[in-house]
Write a protein that holds these residues in place. Structure first.
Motif: not given
Lengths: 100, 537
Positions: B293-297, B317-320, B329-331, B347-353
């Protein structure tokens, strides 16, 4: 400082904490203490392998190899690299395995 | 029945129409959850901590309960703090810090988390603003003497309180944590996370990832930040899982941790994955490994492809933000290979889910309307994981919650995958001028102000460059007064952690600005790039 250690020092320099830049004049200074952290070491691995046309084997990828400029230089030499070798140096064969 | 006037604040905290307040969907606090885990799981392992040389210590749920009760009693008796007080704590990833955090919460205290590497000029305003009664730290952290900090005692040396001494009563809406965040312009703000934020986030993680009791997670990100704290300590605690909390990321030792501990889920940041794909020469993940689970950048598609190719696994990938407790959010783990390929690998930009349970996510235009899929707007959230407020800053709080949503200031768009009916999000850029260097958030504007204050500096600006291994790198562009060349890096160390201070300082004749004085950042970025690429003199 010999040529190889000088070259390595310059590769290491950007990763040293600004305040500790002078300490790098000593090739036996402990790099971790100067701010060269784990992410910097990873980048250095890539740069050193490219610059000196060597490949670090798994068993040499540890902290003792990257403890000081001197320890890096000694490892590079053991892998067949030298200050003169580099990406443009076609005479030098790539060294795939290290020796003690 | 018409409720009393609903405020923006109320709306920003409601989830699918369900307001923030009783009846609470999830009972209790993380403390009462810990007590329950002792009854249910008892001697099951909760926390394994590893030192740099690979030595591990494992505490069970029963251990952590017993030890944190001792810390709580010590705090109340020796440190003179009680329910409602704030204690500051500069933790590292060790058992003592985790037990210290839980002990402080049991004593009914709010925990102000401090970054151990921050200079005192940054820590003191936080401590004072939060009104912390005591500043605590594990023995391996040293803080400036002016903070009069106290070493967290080894709980093994403390006495047990009476068996029936209760924990301090705290309610779901009470503050659990105060965490500093580097704002874009103003001085850093203190995010207040309530006990319910903690519990709601933990429940969301458990639901999204299907974490079951006894499952193993591997963490190595610092617990003074929300990702380390919630995703790899409090979330697993609530799920009854077993976490291995590494002291820090060690590119050489990490593969051994994966092999020995065999986690299903590993918490990372993209630069860590980049490092692994370079240093792990003969990678082989254990068969029961699930995903990173990748986050922060921002994760790049290339990194995800390398992980797929070399390690044979996926990166979700996740985001918060600190303001949304942890992940917004997370995939989804059950994403199909085709969707994963479309939204991440190619993807050009991988989704944050997708939106995590407990919060709604929307892309909003400036006028407050919801953007069409594909249309870029601001990512906004509302739900039970949204922070209580910015402590002591009503204006910033009101601004953040305007129109009834929390505004992240990050830009992006929503997309519906053709095979998967869920709504996925993509982050396209930051609205804020911040950089994330080695995991620490830095306000570029704050650093620019600090640079301009250095004697001998006429003008200055900072450029944020993506860096494969560091996340971001900040390069300082400085206009020096004639004949002057102050050591700006040394000057910045007074107010910024050494790890984020720019190592490259470029001298410019002028900082490009508009007629009204705003920095022309794209032009500046070009000039800096040109200077960096120019051959050495």
């Amino acid at each position: 400082m010999d040529e190889l250690r000088r070259a390595i020092t310059e590769l290491v320099r950007p990763y040293v904490r600004a305040a500790d830049a002078r300490a790098l004049d000593d090739p036996d200074a402990e790099l971790v203490a100067l701010g060269v952290d784990s992410l910097a070491v990873v980048e250095l691995i890539v740069l050193i392998e490219r610059r000196f046309s060597v490949t670090f084997p798994s068993d040499l990828l540890d902290w003792s190899t990257f403890r000081t400029v001197t320890s890096i230089a000694e490892t590079v030499v053991s892998l067949g690299g030298s200050a003169g070798s580099g990406p443009g140096d076609l005479d030098r064969p790539h060294s795939a395995t290290g020796s003690a | 029945m018409r409720a009393a006037q609903v405020t923006d604040h109320d709306l920003a905290h409601s989830y699918q129409g369900r307001p923030f307040g009783p009846p609470w969907e999830y009972g209790g606090t993380i403390v009462s959850i810990l007590r329950r885990q002792v009854d249910v799981l008892g001697d099951a392992a909760f926390l394994t901590t590893a030192t740099a040389d690979g030595e591990t210590t494992t505490l069970s749920y029963r251990d952590v309960n017993r030890l944190s009760r001792r810390v709580s009693a010590w705090l109340r008796r020796e440190a003179g703090v009680g329910a409602g007080d704030t204690v500051a704590l500069a933790p590292v990833n060790d058992a003592r810090s985790v037990v210290g955090i839980l002990g402080a919460l049991r004593a009914g205290c709010t925990v102000l988390l401090l970054s151990p590497a921050d200079p005192v000029a940054r820590l003191r305003p936080q401590v004072e603003s939060a009104g912390a009664k005591v500043v605590l730290h594990p023995p391996t952290v040293s803080l400036d003497p002016s903070l009069a900090s106290v070493v967290l005692p080894d709980p093994e040396t403390l006495a047990d309180p009476a068996w029936d001494e209760p924990d301090a009563p705290v309610g779901p809406a009470d503050d659990a944590f105060l965490i500093g965040t580097s704002g874009s312009t103003a001085a850093s703000k203190l995010v207040a996370q309530s006990h319910y934020n903690v519990v709601a986030n933990a429940a969301a993680l458990r639901a999204h990832h299907g974490i079951r009791p006894g499952e193993r997670l591997l963490g190595c990100l610092p617990i003074h930040h929300v990702n380390g704290l919630h995703f790899t300590v409090l979330g697993p605690l609530a799920a009854g899982a077993h976490v291995l909390l590494a002291h820090a990321f060690d590119p050489f030792g990490y593969p051994r941790l994966l092999e020995r501990f065999r986690p299903r889920i590993a918490s990372v940041v993209p630069s860590l994955l980049e490092a692994l794909t370079h240093t792990w020469r003969t990678p082989r993940l254990p068969a029961d490994f699930g995903y990173f689970v990748s986050a922060a950048a921002p994760l790049t598609a290339q990194t995800a492809r390398e992980v797929s190719r070399r390690l044979g696994t996926r990166v979700l990938q996740g985001y918060g933000l600190t303001e949304t407790t942890n992940f917004s959010t997370t995939m989804p783990p059950d994403v199909s290979p085709e969707t994963y390929r479309r939204l991440i690998l190619e993807a050009d930009i991988p989704s944050i889910g997708t939106a995590m349970p407990g919060n709604e996510v929307a892309v909003l235009l400036e006028d407050g309307r919801v953007a069409e899929p594909g249309q870029v707007g601001e990512l906004c959230m509302r739900g039970h994981n949204v922070m209580s407020r910015y402590a002591g800053n009503a204006d910033a709080t009101a601004e953040a919650f305007r129109h009834g949503w929390f505004h992240s200031q990050d830009l992006g768009f929503a997309v519906r995958d053709p095979d998967d009916d869920r709504l996925y999000f993509v982050v396209t850029g930051r609205g804020k001028n911040i950089a994330k260097v080695r995991g620490e958030t830095v306000s570029l504007e704050e650093m620019e102000r600090a640079l301009r204050a250095v004697p001998g500096v006429r003008d200055a600006a900072c450029v944020c460059l993506p860096h494969r291994f560091l996340g971001d790198e900040i390069v300082a562009a400085v206009v020096f007064a004639p004949g002057e060349r102050p050591d700006v890096g040394a000057a910045l160390c007074a107010s910024f952690a050494a790890t984020v201070v720019p190592r490259r300082v470029l001298s410019l004749d002028a900082i490009p600005r508009t007629a009204t004085g705003k920095i022309l950042r794209p032009r500046l970025a070009e000039q800096v790039a040109a200077q960096l690429d120019a051959p050495p003199q």
